[in-house]
Write a protein that holds these residues in place. Structure first.
Motif, PDB file in Angstrom:
ATOM      1  N   ARG A 101       0.570  -1.187  -0.097  1.00 38.45           N
ATOM      2  CA  ARG A 101      -0.410   0.238  -0.187  1.00 38.45           C
ATOM      3  C   ARG A 101       0.953   2.192  -0.299  1.00 38.45           C
ATOM      4  NH1 ARG A 101      -2.454  -3.836   4.039  1.00 38.45           N
ATOM      5  NH2 ARG A 101      -1.544  -2.442   5.639  1.00 38.45           N
ATOM      6  N   ILE A 102      -0.079   2.722  -0.012  1.00 42.28           N
ATOM      7  CA  ILE A 102       0.736   3.850  -0.053  1.00 42.28           C
ATOM      8  C   ILE A 102       1.413   3.799   1.607  1.00 42.28           C
ATOM      9  CG2 ILE A 102       0.545   5.936  -0.712  1.00 42.28           C
ATOM     10  CD1 ILE A 102      -1.514   5.512  -2.862  1.00 42.28           C
ATOM     11  N   GLY A 103       2.775   4.379   1.432  1.00 50.15           N
ATOM     12  CA  GLY A 103       3.246   4.453   2.452  1.00 50.15           C
ATOM     13  C   GLY A 103       4.245   2.754   2.706  1.00 50.15           C
ATOM     14  N   GLU A 104       4.017   2.207   3.089  1.00 43.14           N
ATOM     15  CA  GLU A 104       4.631   1.217   3.039  1.00 43.14           C
ATOM     16  C   GLU A 104       5.536   0.189   1.618  1.00 43.14           C
ATOM     17  OE1 GLU A 104       2.200  -2.549   4.107  1.00 43.14           O
ATOM     18  OE2 GLU A 104       1.221  -1.658   5.079  1.00 43.14           O
ATOM     19  N   TYR A 105       6.976  -0.263   2.264  1.00 45.23           N
ATOM     20  CA  TYR A 105       8.444  -0.276   1.343  1.00 45.23           C
ATOM     21  C   TYR A 105       8.507  -2.114   1.573  1.00 45.23           C
ATOM     22  CZ  TYR A 105       8.149   4.449   0.740  1.00 45.23           C
ATOM     23  OH  TYR A 105       7.396   6.027   0.451  1.00 45.23           O
ATOM     24  N   ALA A 106       8.993  -2.365   0.131  1.00 40.53           N
ATOM     25  CA  ALA A 106       9.627  -3.540   0.338  1.00 40.53           C
ATOM     26  C   ALA A 106      10.965  -4.294  -0.030  1.00 40.53           C
ATOM     27  CB  ALA A 106       7.959  -4.719  -0.840  1.00 40.53           C
ATOM     28  N   PHE A 107      11.460  -4.600   0.455  1.00 37.86           N
ATOM     29  CA  PHE A 107      12.802  -5.173  -0.185  1.00 37.86           C
ATOM     30  C   PHE A 107      12.946  -5.767  -1.193  1.00 37.86           C
ATOM     31  CE2 PHE A 107      15.185  -3.113   3.315  1.00 37.86           C
ATOM     32  CZ  PHE A 107      16.474  -2.381   2.640  1.00 37.86           C
ATOM     33  N   GLY A 108      13.413  -6.042  -2.349  1.00 35.54           N
ATOM     34  CA  GLY A 108      13.322  -6.538  -3.500  1.00 35.54           C
ATOM     35  C   GLY A 108      14.784  -6.364  -4.278  1.00 35.54           C
ATOM     36  N   PHE A 109      14.699  -6.817  -5.508  1.00 35.52           N
ATOM     37  CA  PHE A 109      16.477  -7.232  -6.409  1.00 35.52           C
ATOM     38  C   PHE A 109      15.740  -7.363  -7.868  1.00 35.52           C
ATOM     39  CE2 PHE A 109      17.011 -10.060  -2.763  1.00 35.52           C
ATOM     40  CZ  PHE A 109      18.138  -9.156  -2.138  1.00 35.52           C
ATOM     41  N   ILE A 110      16.217  -6.085  -9.022  1.00 29.54           N
ATOM     42  CA  ILE A 110      16.234  -6.582 -10.003  1.00 29.54           C
ATOM     43  C   ILE A 110      17.175  -7.043 -10.808  1.00 29.54           C
ATOM     44  CG2 ILE A 110      16.436  -4.773 -11.444  1.00 29.54           C
ATOM     45  CD1 ILE A 110      16.220  -1.974  -9.924  1.00 29.54           C
ATOM     46  N   THR A 111      16.173  -7.983 -11.644  1.00 33.27           N
ATOM     47  CA  THR A 111      16.826  -8.949 -12.376  1.00 33.27           C
ATOM     48  C   THR A 111      17.006  -9.155 -13.607  1.00 33.27           C
ATOM     49  OG1 THR A 111      14.342  -9.518 -12.755  1.00 33.27           O
ATOM     50  CG2 THR A 111      15.640 -10.434 -10.441  1.00 33.27           C
ATOM     51  N   SER A 112      15.833  -7.975 -14.213  1.00 38.78           N
ATOM     52  CA  SER A 112      16.118  -7.694 -15.858  1.00 38.78           C
ATOM     53  C   SER A 112      15.547  -6.639 -16.096  1.00 38.78           C
ATOM     54  CB  SER A 112      15.402  -8.755 -16.661  1.00 38.78           C
ATOM     55  OG  SER A 112      14.270  -8.986 -16.144  1.00 38.78           O
TER      56      SER A 112
ATOM     57  N   SER B  94      24.864  -3.471  -1.644  1.00 37.87           N
ATOM     58  CA  SER B  94      25.191  -3.992  -2.938  1.00 37.87           C
ATOM     59  C   SER B  94      24.187  -5.574  -2.474  1.00 37.87           C
ATOM     60  CB  SER B  94      26.978  -4.598  -2.437  1.00 37.87           C
ATOM     61  OG  SER B  94      26.454  -5.665  -1.140  1.00 37.87           O
ATOM     62  N   VAL B  95      24.152  -6.131  -3.509  1.00 36.77           N
ATOM     63  CA  VAL B  95      23.406  -7.021  -3.341  1.00 36.77           C
ATOM     64  C   VAL B  95      23.986  -7.670  -2.432  1.00 36.77           C
ATOM     65  CG1 VAL B  95      22.294  -9.235  -4.670  1.00 36.77           C
ATOM     66  CG2 VAL B  95      23.574  -7.200  -5.979  1.00 36.77           C
ATOM     67  N   ARG B  96      24.875  -8.496  -1.906  1.00 32.38           N
ATOM     68  CA  ARG B  96      25.117  -9.744  -0.840  1.00 32.38           C
ATOM     69  C   ARG B  96      24.716  -8.403   0.609  1.00 32.38           C
ATOM     70  NH1 ARG B  96      28.669 -13.323  -1.257  1.00 32.38           N
ATOM     71  NH2 ARG B  96      29.926 -13.159  -3.234  1.00 32.38           N
ATOM     72  N   GLU B  97      24.533  -7.253   0.325  1.00 37.89           N
ATOM     73  CA  GLU B  97      23.884  -7.259   1.945  1.00 37.89           C
ATOM     74  C   GLU B  97      22.743  -6.986   1.742  1.00 37.89           C
ATOM     75  OE1 GLU B  97      27.268  -3.414   2.585  1.00 37.89           O
ATOM     76  OE2 GLU B  97      25.630  -2.840   1.073  1.00 37.89           O
ATOM     77  N   GLY B  98      21.671  -6.799   0.808  1.00 41.89           N
ATOM     78  CA  GLY B  98      20.629  -6.767   0.950  1.00 41.89           C
ATOM     79  C   GLY B  98      19.953  -8.355   0.762  1.00 41.89           C
ATOM     80  N   ILE B  99      20.703  -9.458   0.276  1.00 44.42           N
ATOM     81  CA  ILE B  99      20.582 -10.831   0.523  1.00 44.42           C
ATOM     82  C   ILE B  99      20.652 -11.097   2.437  1.00 44.42           C
ATOM     83  CG2 ILE B  99      21.553 -13.068   0.429  1.00 44.42           C
ATOM     84  CD1 ILE B  99      22.005 -12.331  -1.934  1.00 44.42           C
ATOM     85  N   GLU B 100      21.525 -10.641   2.547  1.00 43.71           N
ATOM     86  CA  GLU B 100      21.813 -10.726   4.300  1.00 43.71           C
ATOM     87  C   GLU B 100      20.895  -9.674   5.643  1.00 43.71           C
ATOM     88  OE1 GLU B 100      25.625  -8.852   5.502  1.00 43.71           O
ATOM     89  OE2 GLU B 100      26.623 -10.485   4.662  1.00 43.71           O
ATOM     90  N   ILE B 101      19.882  -8.924   4.343  1.00 43.84           N
ATOM     91  CA  ILE B 101      19.340  -7.968   5.217  1.00 43.84           C
ATOM     92  C   ILE B 101      18.157  -8.875   5.031  1.00 43.84           C
ATOM     93  CG2 ILE B 101      17.515  -6.357   5.221  1.00 43.84           C
ATOM     94  CD1 ILE B 101      19.458  -4.286   4.033  1.00 43.84           C
ATOM     95  N   VAL B 102      17.546  -9.330   4.212  1.00 43.48           N
ATOM     96  CA  VAL B 102      16.195 -10.288   4.073  1.00 43.48           C
ATOM     97  C   VAL B 102      16.174 -11.999   4.519  1.00 43.48           C
ATOM     98  CG1 VAL B 102      15.214 -12.000   2.193  1.00 43.48           C
ATOM     99  CG2 VAL B 102      15.547  -9.769   1.234  1.00 43.48           C
TER     100      VAL B 102
ATOM    101  N   SER C  66      18.000 -12.138   7.540  1.00 43.26           N
ATOM    102  CA  SER C  66      18.231 -11.956   8.928  1.00 43.26           C
ATOM    103  C   SER C  66      17.266 -11.545   8.955  1.00 43.26           C
ATOM    104  CB  SER C  66      19.270 -10.615   9.222  1.00 43.26           C
ATOM    105  OG  SER C  66      19.356  -9.853   8.108  1.00 43.26           O
ATOM    106  N   GLY C  67      16.452 -10.757   8.271  1.00 38.55           N
ATOM    107  CA  GLY C  67      14.829 -10.638   8.213  1.00 38.55           C
ATOM    108  C   GLY C  67      14.759  -9.432   8.916  1.00 38.55           C
ATOM    109  N   GLY C  68      15.673  -8.210   8.994  1.00 35.77           N
ATOM    110  CA  GLY C  68      15.716  -7.038   8.959  1.00 35.77           C
ATOM    111  C   GLY C  68      16.245  -6.799   9.750  1.00 35.77           C
ATOM    112  N   MET C  69      17.292  -7.806  10.197  1.00 37.37           N
ATOM    113  CA  MET C  69      17.632  -7.255  11.499  1.00 37.37           C
ATOM    114  C   MET C  69      19.192  -6.173  11.063  1.00 37.37           C
ATOM    115  SD  MET C  69      17.698 -10.148  14.589  1.00 37.37           S
ATOM    116  CE  MET C  69      18.016 -11.908  12.919  1.00 37.37           C
ATOM    117  N   SER C  70      19.914  -6.953  10.280  1.00 41.22           N
ATOM    118  CA  SER C  70      21.211  -6.024   9.127  1.00 41.22           C
ATOM    119  C   SER C  70      20.877  -4.956   8.968  1.00 41.22           C
ATOM    120  CB  SER C  70      21.788  -7.650   9.207  1.00 41.22           C
ATOM    121  OG  SER C  70      21.298  -8.137   7.800  1.00 41.22           O
TER     122      SER C  70
END
Length: 265
Positions: free
Chosen positions: A172-183, A225-233, A235-239
């Protein structure tokens, strides 16, 4: 006769009344009352509560400190035994029983495979093997899925499945989600062409997720970086860092995703 009966009744009633009066006086005494407590017992109860609270906090602190260490050592020990099991039976048949020798051999073998596959001959053999696997009905799907996951964390930038980390407005508007651009794709419409980014938003660690086609202008790209994004996902957002900076898309699209030229319709 009546007087004698009355005296007998009085003899029976007098001891009972005396006993009841004594019991009532004992039960009503402030020293024997269960609700009344002296200052000493109240102090002991408060002290015991403080000791229990302190002990429980220190115990939980010890669990918080030792649990990740125990999990790390357990997984490491399991991994060593798992990798060691590939070549240890060969050494057992040869009469060599040295713990860790199979693990060292396996690590050396993996390193040599990486060196060999980086060459032209190794890449040609790998392409030939992948061609055979793609012809098999079941193994082709398993190999394709596992290759996508391994390509996401590959050190080779040209073969990365995850190009960069993205933040999208979802659900929804006001909520954000982490993702990865693949193409990046070009969507042709009657009104013109539009550049869309394929964003993979994980919903269960990295193995399951949703795919969204979002306009490149609506995607926020943090300085991760992509590695940092993977660590965030994972770890459930703890990192996740405390402060993130959104980068300008025109400086970040060209080297990683590749800026596409939108043809005119």
């Amino acid at each position: 006769m009546a007087t004698r009966d009355r005296d007998a009744d009085l003899e029976r009633l007098i001891p009972l009344s005396i006993t009841d009066t004594a019991n009532r006086s004992k039960s009503s005494s402030p020293f024997n009352s269960p609700t009344a407590s002296g200052p000493g017992s109240a102090g002991k109860e408060a002290f015991s509560k403080v000791i229990r609270s302190w002990a429980s906090k220190k115990f939980m602190t010890g669990c918080v400190i030792l649990l990740p260490l125990a999990i790390t050592f357990y997984i490491t020990w399991w991994f060593i035994h798992f990798v060691d099991g590939f070549f240890s039976p060969i050494y057992s048949h040869l009469g060599i029983d040295i713990f860790g020798l199979g693990f060292i051999t396996s690590i050396t073998f993996i390193f040599l495979v990486g060196v060999f596959m980086s060459s032209w001959v190794g890449a040609s053999l790998l392409s030939l093997g992948e061609w055979f696997i793609r012809k098999m009905p079941l193994m082709s799907y398993i190999y394709a899925a596992s290759k996508q996951i391994s390509a996401a964390i590959s050190p080779d930038q040209s073969s990365q499945a995850f190009k960069e980390v993205a933040i999208v407005r979802h659900p929804r508007i006001g909520e954000y989600a982490f993702g990865f651009i693949t193409s990046t794709i070009i969507l042709r419409k009657s009104s013109g062409s539009e550049e869309l980014c394929c964003v993979y938003v994980p919903t269960n660690h990295l193995y399951l997720g949703d795919i969204f086609l979002i306009n490149s202008k609506d995607i926020m790209r943090p300085n991760l970086s992509v590695r940092e994004g993977i660590e965030i996902v994972i770890s459930g957002g703890m990192s996740i860092p405390k402060i993130m900076t959104i980068m300008d898309s025109q400086f970040i699209m060209s080297p990683r995703v590749g800026k596409l030229t939108i043809p005119q319709v």
